[in-house]
Write a protein that holds these residues in place. Sequence first.
Motif, mmCIF file in Angstrom:
data_model
loop_
_atom_site.group_PDB
_atom_site.id
_atom_site.type_symbol
_atom_site.label_atom_id
_atom_site.label_comp_id
_atom_site.label_asym_id
_atom_site.label_seq_id
_atom_site.Cartn_x
_atom_site.Cartn_y
_atom_site.Cartn_z
ATOM 1 N N PHE A 115 -25.581 78.023 27.863
ATOM 2 C CA PHE A 115 -25.007 76.679 27.765
ATOM 3 C C PHE A 115 -25.050 76.099 29.169
ATOM 4 N N GLY A 116 -24.363 74.993 29.403
ATOM 5 C CA GLY A 116 -24.453 74.368 30.717
ATOM 6 C C GLY A 116 -23.121 73.902 31.234
ATOM 7 N N ASP A 117 -22.923 72.581 31.240
ATOM 8 C CA ASP A 117 -21.686 72.006 31.741
ATOM 9 C C ASP A 117 -20.540 72.273 30.762
ATOM 10 N N GLY A 125 -25.719 66.795 27.055
ATOM 11 C CA GLY A 125 -27.114 66.959 27.469
ATOM 12 C C GLY A 125 -27.486 68.401 27.731
ATOM 13 N N THR A 126 -26.596 69.155 28.365
ATOM 14 C CA THR A 126 -26.932 70.558 28.639
ATOM 15 C C THR A 126 -26.892 71.396 27.363
ATOM 16 N N ASP A 127 -26.074 70.982 26.386
ATOM 17 C CA ASP A 127 -26.114 71.654 25.079
ATOM 18 C C ASP A 127 -27.500 71.505 24.452
ATOM 19 N N GLU A 128 -28.066 70.332 24.599
ATOM 20 C CA GLU A 128 -29.404 70.083 24.030
ATOM 21 C C GLU A 128 -30.464 70.910 24.760
ATOM 22 N N ILE A 129 -30.307 71.054 26.062
ATOM 23 C CA ILE A 129 -31.228 71.896 26.823
ATOM 24 C C ILE A 129 -31.158 73.339 26.334
ATOM 25 N N ILE A 142 -29.464 82.560 23.102
ATOM 26 C CA ILE A 142 -28.431 82.385 22.084
ATOM 27 C C ILE A 142 -27.641 81.146 22.488
ATOM 28 N N PRO A 143 -27.881 80.001 21.861
ATOM 29 C CA PRO A 143 -27.252 78.756 22.324
ATOM 30 C C PRO A 143 -25.797 78.619 21.882
ATOM 31 N N PHE A 144 -24.929 78.296 22.853
ATOM 32 C CA PHE A 144 -23.556 77.879 22.606
ATOM 33 C C PHE A 144 -23.468 76.398 22.990
ATOM 34 N N PHE A 145 -22.358 75.743 22.657
ATOM 35 C CA PHE A 145 -22.200 74.340 23.046
ATOM 36 C C PHE A 145 -20.789 74.049 23.514
ATOM 37 N N SER A 146 -20.697 73.095 24.454
ATOM 38 C CA SER A 146 -19.419 72.759 25.085
ATOM 39 C C SER A 146 -19.146 71.264 25.118
ATOM 40 N N GLY A 147 -20.140 70.453 24.737
ATOM 41 C CA GLY A 147 -19.984 69.001 24.822
ATOM 42 C C GLY A 147 -19.163 68.437 23.683
ATOM 43 N N ILE A 148 -17.870 68.739 23.691
ATOM 44 C CA ILE A 148 -16.950 68.333 22.628
ATOM 45 C C ILE A 148 -15.791 67.568 23.254
ATOM 46 N N ASP A 161 -21.189 69.454 13.134
ATOM 47 C CA ASP A 161 -22.630 69.148 13.172
ATOM 48 C C ASP A 161 -23.392 70.230 13.934
ATOM 49 N N ASN A 162 -22.860 70.659 15.068
ATOM 50 C CA ASN A 162 -23.565 71.656 15.880
ATOM 51 C C ASN A 162 -23.562 73.047 15.232
ATOM 52 N N LEU A 163 -22.450 73.391 14.596
ATOM 53 C CA LEU A 163 -22.421 74.676 13.898
ATOM 54 C C LEU A 163 -23.383 74.670 12.719
ATOM 55 N N GLU A 164 -23.444 73.574 12.002
ATOM 56 C CA GLU A 164 -24.401 73.451 10.899
ATOM 57 C C GLU A 164 -25.838 73.508 11.399
#
Length: 387
Positions: A115-117, A125-129, A142-148, A161-164
């Motif tokens: 993940f990123g920021d 944006g870093t989630d998309e990267i 293994i992508p995680f996401f934090s832009g919430i 949406d991201n989990l789906e």
Amino acid sequence: MTKKPLIYLLASVVIVVVALLLMSRPLFTTEGHTVAKKIGEPSVKSLTSAAASDTAATDTKGNSPEAEMKSLAELVVEYGDLQLIDAHNHDASGFTYASMMKTWKQDSVDRIVLFGDISEPSAIGTDEIAWNAYQEEPDKFIPFFSGINLLDESGLQTVKDNLEKGYFGIGEIAAASTNSPVLANVAWKTKDPMDGILPKTYKLCAEYKTPVLLHIDPPTGEPVAKLEEALEDNRDTTFIFAHINAYNSPDHVEYLLKKHPNLYADFFAGFTASNPESFNQLDDFVSIIKQFPDRFLLSTDSGYGLPGGEEKAIEGMYRLIDALGDRHVAQQVAGGNLERLIRMQPATKTQLEALRKVNDLHGIKKDLSSLTKEEAGKLLSDKETDQ
């Protein structure tokens, strides 16, 4: 020559006796240890050098001297056959992951939770990267996401949406931060792990069997009390305490893991091994890791705060593996536990629908109901590559 008066003679004897007493007593003490100076004894400078020589047997982090320590290259040869996963990595920021590919290969880091920021608009944006990196190499990333936006109900739609879509975890997110200079002013951090939309987010994590990686500092007091409340209220949710060993005591880590079976420990080994601000040594955690071998995850945190950066953090992971002295436990901690958290996640409705459309297009009839999220993601990635 005339004789001295008796008083002068007595005075001379007293002076001699006092001088002898002074020569035999300690000159000074240092840190509670007496340092004497007598004829034939080493000087203060020599004693200091000897102490430094003794200290070289173990450095300030409790490690062996550099000359006697195994090098990173030697550790990789010894343990490179283990499936090593970095469970916490920010290298989606600035596309840093591209520059790390050679190092990961050289040091046998097999997979990376990417993940990123953290908890701010730029994290979208870093989630998309991270997602694109996964699409390119699904066996590596293994992508995680934090832009919430954790402070607004709209953030729940982002989570769903991201989990789906197929992300494997949420985080790192700033659930509480007082001391971290990096997170001092991020826009979407919560005041504690039960603030904002976090309680509803935990429910979604349980539904999707997805872990949530929480940054919590300080790792004591009210923030941790609120974490314990979240753990009790959401026993079907898997929580990961980010860099749990940073500025935390082994006893406190043990207490939390013993009390809460749904809590996992993200262990930033490089912090304990190499950060001068750590007041613990790797050996201090070994017995706790062996007590809970199925709930520790190894990570680099991209080498944050370490002289030597991310590669020094990778070295820390290997030094922890070496300190464990048990290859079965080492494999669990190195990658097995994280793999289990990933593979227990079922394919989402969105993934299955996308696969059915592809199969229908090619006249393929196949039962997809038992697919995991990981299997579905790889199939979709392959389909996109083929097109």
